[in-house]
Scaffold this motif. Structure first.
Motif, PDB file in Angstrom:
ATOM      1  N   ILE A  56       0.856  -1.199   0.000  1.00 62.56           N
ATOM      2  CA  ILE A  56       0.000   0.000   0.000  1.00 62.56           C
ATOM      3  C   ILE A  56       0.890   1.248   0.000  1.00 62.56           C
ATOM      4  O   ILE A  56       1.715   1.418   0.886  1.00 62.56           O
ATOM      5  N   GLY A  57       0.718   2.127  -0.991  1.00 60.57           N
ATOM      6  CA  GLY A  57       1.583   3.317  -1.075  1.00 60.57           C
ATOM      7  C   GLY A  57       3.014   2.892  -1.303  1.00 60.57           C
ATOM      8  O   GLY A  57       3.920   3.301  -0.589  1.00 60.57           O
ATOM      9  N   CYS A  58       3.228   2.086  -2.338  1.00 66.26           N
ATOM     10  CA  CYS A  58       4.520   1.395  -2.543  1.00 66.26           C
ATOM     11  C   CYS A  58       5.651   2.336  -2.944  1.00 66.26           C
ATOM     12  O   CYS A  58       6.825   1.963  -2.867  1.00 66.26           O
ATOM     13  N   VAL A  80       0.431  -0.361  -5.048  1.00 67.89           N
ATOM     14  CA  VAL A  80      -0.536   0.666  -5.467  1.00 67.89           C
ATOM     15  C   VAL A  80      -0.085   1.995  -4.894  1.00 67.89           C
ATOM     16  O   VAL A  80       0.271   2.086  -3.720  1.00 67.89           O
ATOM     17  N   ASP A  81      -0.120   3.026  -5.732  1.00 67.42           N
ATOM     18  CA  ASP A  81       0.316   4.348  -5.272  1.00 67.42           C
ATOM     19  C   ASP A  81      -0.343   5.416  -6.150  1.00 67.42           C
ATOM     20  O   ASP A  81      -0.692   5.150  -7.304  1.00 67.42           O
ATOM     21  N   ILE A  82      -0.495   6.612  -5.567  1.00 69.14           N
ATOM     22  CA  ILE A  82      -1.093   7.725  -6.322  1.00 69.14           C
ATOM     23  C   ILE A  82      -0.027   8.576  -7.013  1.00 69.14           C
ATOM     24  O   ILE A  82      -0.370   9.546  -7.673  1.00 69.14           O
ATOM     25  N   GLN A  85       5.257   9.748 -10.478  1.00 68.85           N
ATOM     26  CA  GLN A  85       6.727   9.925 -10.527  1.00 68.85           C
ATOM     27  C   GLN A  85       7.435   8.808  -9.751  1.00 68.85           C
ATOM     28  O   GLN A  85       8.483   8.332 -10.161  1.00 68.85           O
ATOM     29  N   GLN A  86       6.843   8.354  -8.657  1.00 65.20           N
ATOM     30  CA  GLN A  86       7.482   7.266  -7.895  1.00 65.20           C
ATOM     31  C   GLN A  86       7.267   5.923  -8.581  1.00 65.20           C
ATOM     32  O   GLN A  86       8.163   5.081  -8.618  1.00 65.20           O
ATOM     33  N   LEU A  87       6.069   5.742  -9.140  1.00 65.47           N
ATOM     34  CA  LEU A  87       5.796   4.459  -9.812  1.00 65.47           C
ATOM     35  C   LEU A  87       6.680   4.278 -11.044  1.00 65.47           C
ATOM     36  O   LEU A  87       7.055   3.144 -11.373  1.00 65.47           O
ATOM     37  N   ASP A 107      -3.253   4.345  -8.504  1.00 69.03           N
ATOM     38  CA  ASP A 107      -4.619   4.621  -8.019  1.00 69.03           C
ATOM     39  C   ASP A 107      -4.572   4.819  -6.509  1.00 69.03           C
ATOM     40  O   ASP A 107      -3.554   4.532  -5.864  1.00 69.03           O
ATOM     41  N   ASP A 108      -5.700   5.254  -5.978  1.00 69.23           N
ATOM     42  CA  ASP A 108      -5.854   5.418  -4.531  1.00 69.23           C
ATOM     43  C   ASP A 108      -6.150   4.038  -3.940  1.00 69.23           C
ATOM     44  O   ASP A 108      -7.167   3.419  -4.280  1.00 69.23           O
ATOM     45  N   ALA A 109      -5.248   3.565  -3.064  1.00 73.26           N
ATOM     46  CA  ALA A 109      -5.429   2.217  -2.490  1.00 73.26           C
ATOM     47  C   ALA A 109      -6.679   2.152  -1.610  1.00 73.26           C
ATOM     48  O   ALA A 109      -7.201   1.072  -1.344  1.00 73.26           O
ATOM     49  N   THR A 124       3.021  -2.148   4.272  1.00 75.22           N
ATOM     50  CA  THR A 124       3.460  -0.821   3.853  1.00 75.22           C
ATOM     51  C   THR A 124       4.649  -0.358   4.659  1.00 75.22           C
ATOM     52  O   THR A 124       4.816  -0.744   5.821  1.00 75.22           O
ATOM     53  N   ARG A 125       5.463   0.472   4.027  1.00 79.69           N
ATOM     54  CA  ARG A 125       6.444   1.276   4.766  1.00 79.69           C
ATOM     55  C   ARG A 125       5.994   2.723   4.586  1.00 79.69           C
ATOM     56  O   ARG A 125       6.202   3.328   3.535  1.00 79.69           O
ATOM     57  N   PHE A 126       5.313   3.238   5.575  1.00 77.64           N
ATOM     58  CA  PHE A 126       4.919   4.650   5.642  1.00 77.64           C
ATOM     59  C   PHE A 126       3.959   5.088   4.529  1.00 77.64           C
ATOM     60  O   PHE A 126       3.937   6.272   4.176  1.00 77.64           O
TER      61      PHE A 126
HETATM   62  C1  LIG Z   1       6.185   8.446   2.816  1.00 72.19           C
HETATM   63  S1  LIG Z   1       5.946   7.840   1.185  1.00 72.19           S
HETATM   64  C2  LIG Z   1       6.474   6.146   1.348  1.00 72.19           C
HETATM   65  C3  LIG Z   1       6.730   5.483   0.034  1.00 72.19           C
HETATM   66  C4  LIG Z   1       7.254   4.038   0.109  1.00 72.19           C
HETATM   67  N1  LIG Z   1       6.317   3.176   0.771  1.00 72.19           N
HETATM   68  C5  LIG Z   1       8.615   4.004   0.770  1.00 72.19           C
HETATM   69  O1  LIG Z   1       8.717   3.529   1.908  1.00 72.19           O
HETATM   70  O2  LIG Z   1       9.589   4.445   0.133  1.00 72.19           O
HETATM   71  C6  LIG Z   1       4.180   7.670   1.152  1.00 72.19           C
HETATM   72  C7  LIG Z   1       3.635   7.087  -0.130  1.00 72.19           C
HETATM   73  O3  LIG Z   1       2.217   6.890   0.011  1.00 72.19           O
HETATM   74  C8  LIG Z   1       1.618   7.223  -1.226  1.00 72.19           C
HETATM   75  N2  LIG Z   1       0.192   7.495  -0.992  1.00 72.19           N
HETATM   76  C9  LIG Z   1      -0.351   8.543  -0.314  1.00 72.19           C
HETATM   77  N3  LIG Z   1      -1.701   8.425  -0.310  1.00 72.19           N
HETATM   78  C10 LIG Z   1      -2.018   7.289  -1.001  1.00 72.19           C
HETATM   79  C11 LIG Z   1      -3.236   6.639  -1.349  1.00 72.19           C
HETATM   80  N4  LIG Z   1      -4.403   7.132  -0.976  1.00 72.19           N
HETATM   81  N5  LIG Z   1      -3.174   5.481  -2.071  1.00 72.19           N
HETATM   82  C12 LIG Z   1      -1.966   4.970  -2.463  1.00 72.19           C
HETATM   83  N6  LIG Z   1      -0.789   5.554  -2.170  1.00 72.19           N
HETATM   84  C13 LIG Z   1      -0.801   6.698  -1.447  1.00 72.19           C
HETATM   85  C14 LIG Z   1       2.427   8.417  -1.701  1.00 72.19           C
HETATM   86  O4  LIG Z   1       2.269   8.688  -3.066  1.00 72.19           O
HETATM   87  C15 LIG Z   1       3.839   7.976  -1.328  1.00 72.19           C
HETATM   88  O5  LIG Z   1       4.432   7.235  -2.360  1.00 72.19           O
END
Ligand SMILES: C[S@@+](CC[C@H](N)C(=O)[O-])C[C@H]1O[C@@H](n2cnc3c(N)ncnc32)[C@H](O)[C@@H]1O
Length: 283
Positions: A56-58, A80-82, A85-87, A107-109, A124-126
């Protein structure tokens, strides 16, 4: 637009903006700093060969790639991530690793229409602290999980437990006025800090056996004070406050950060404490 839709839209803009671009350009440095977190997630999630995993939020895909390695070609991993640029970087890393059983989705997870009961594990990590409606988001994620599926999440404890991210802000108070801190129900880096709220979200979404384990770490923010100051300029609260300000203010902030981090310089670089929750639960 409803409040929830407007929060989600702001998050999408933020995570695709210049303000978060360094998550891509500094991926290796960020991963190095969070190595112990990555290991703790792997331990807690305990992925097995052949399992199906949701990240989640990869982001740029670090956890996803570790999961792909662990589940092997008989398994499946979906990130899944919004943030496009990161994807984009996550896709390149998956291709370089040759893990064809891993893929990412923009997409929004919290609202994506996943196939029901398809994941053994969600991690997830953060990446879960930014949902507009976290109970609805985790209800959606739970529906995508197998009965008995496991959740393994790493989130930050409150700001005072995370001096690596918060302590240096005092050094730039004379240059920027910090906005009012987000409300307890608003998305943000520390929005999963309150264990009562974490339980409310996951219990509310229908998970059972919710457990929070504290993890205390030292985060190395730089090899020296100059590098630590540069780090504070591009990630977290300082970066948000300074984004778009005139160069003179940013330069003054960089100097103030550097003076602050000098007091933490040691033979191994500049390290400050950080506090996390490792959150586990079962569907
Ligand atoms: C702090 S970053 C962590 C990214 C990654 N997990 C890492 O540890 O490197 C938070 C991530 O959550 C994603 N994010 C925020 N809201 C989200 C949502 N509703 N659905 C999916 N991803 C989301 C952001 O785009 C971002 O990539």
């Amino acid at each position: 637009m409803s409040d929830t839709a407007s929060i989600a839209s702001n998050q999408r803009i933020f995570w695709n903006s210049e303000a978060t671009r360094r998550w891509v350009t500094e991926q290796t440095r960020i991963d190095r700093m969070f190595t112990a977190v990555t290991e703790a997630i792997l331990d807690s999630a305990a992925p097995s060969r052949g399992e199906s995993v949701l990240d989640i939020g990869c982001g740029t895909g670090t956890i996803l790639l570790k999961m792909a390695e662990a589940v092997g070609p008989d398994g499946q991993v979906l990130g899944v991530d919004i943030s496009e640029q990161q994807l984009a970087l996550a896709r390149q890393r998956i291709a370089a690793a040759g893990t064809t059983w891993a893929r990412v989705l923009l997409d929004d997870a919290g609202t994506h229409d996943f196939p029901a009961a398809s994941f053994d594990l969600a991690v997830t990590r953060f990446g879960v602290m930014f949902f507009a409606d976290p109970i609805a988001a985790f209800s959606n994620i739970r529906r995508a999980m197998q009965p008995g599926g496991r959740l393994a999440l790493a989130v930050f404890r409150p700001g005072p437990d995370n001096p690596w991210a918060t302590a240096s802000l005092a050094a730039i108070r004379h240059l920027v006025t910090p906005p009012a801190p987000p409300g307890p129900e608003e998305p943000g880096q520390f929005s999963w800090g309150d264990p009562g709220r974490v339980r409310r979200i996951l219990d509310g979404a229908g998970f059972r056996d919710v457990a929070l384990t504290p993890l205390d770490l030292e985060f190395k923010v730089g090899a020296n004070a100059t590098e630590a100051a540069e780090f504070a300029m591009f990630i977290g609260q300082g970066a948000r406050l300074l984004h778009g300000l005139p160069d003179t203010t940013r330069e003054a902030a960089r100097s103030a950060f550097e003076a602050f981090f000098t007091t933490y310089e040691g033979p191994g670089g500049v390290s400050l404490p950080g506090g996390l929750w490792l959150v586990s639960a079962v569907n």
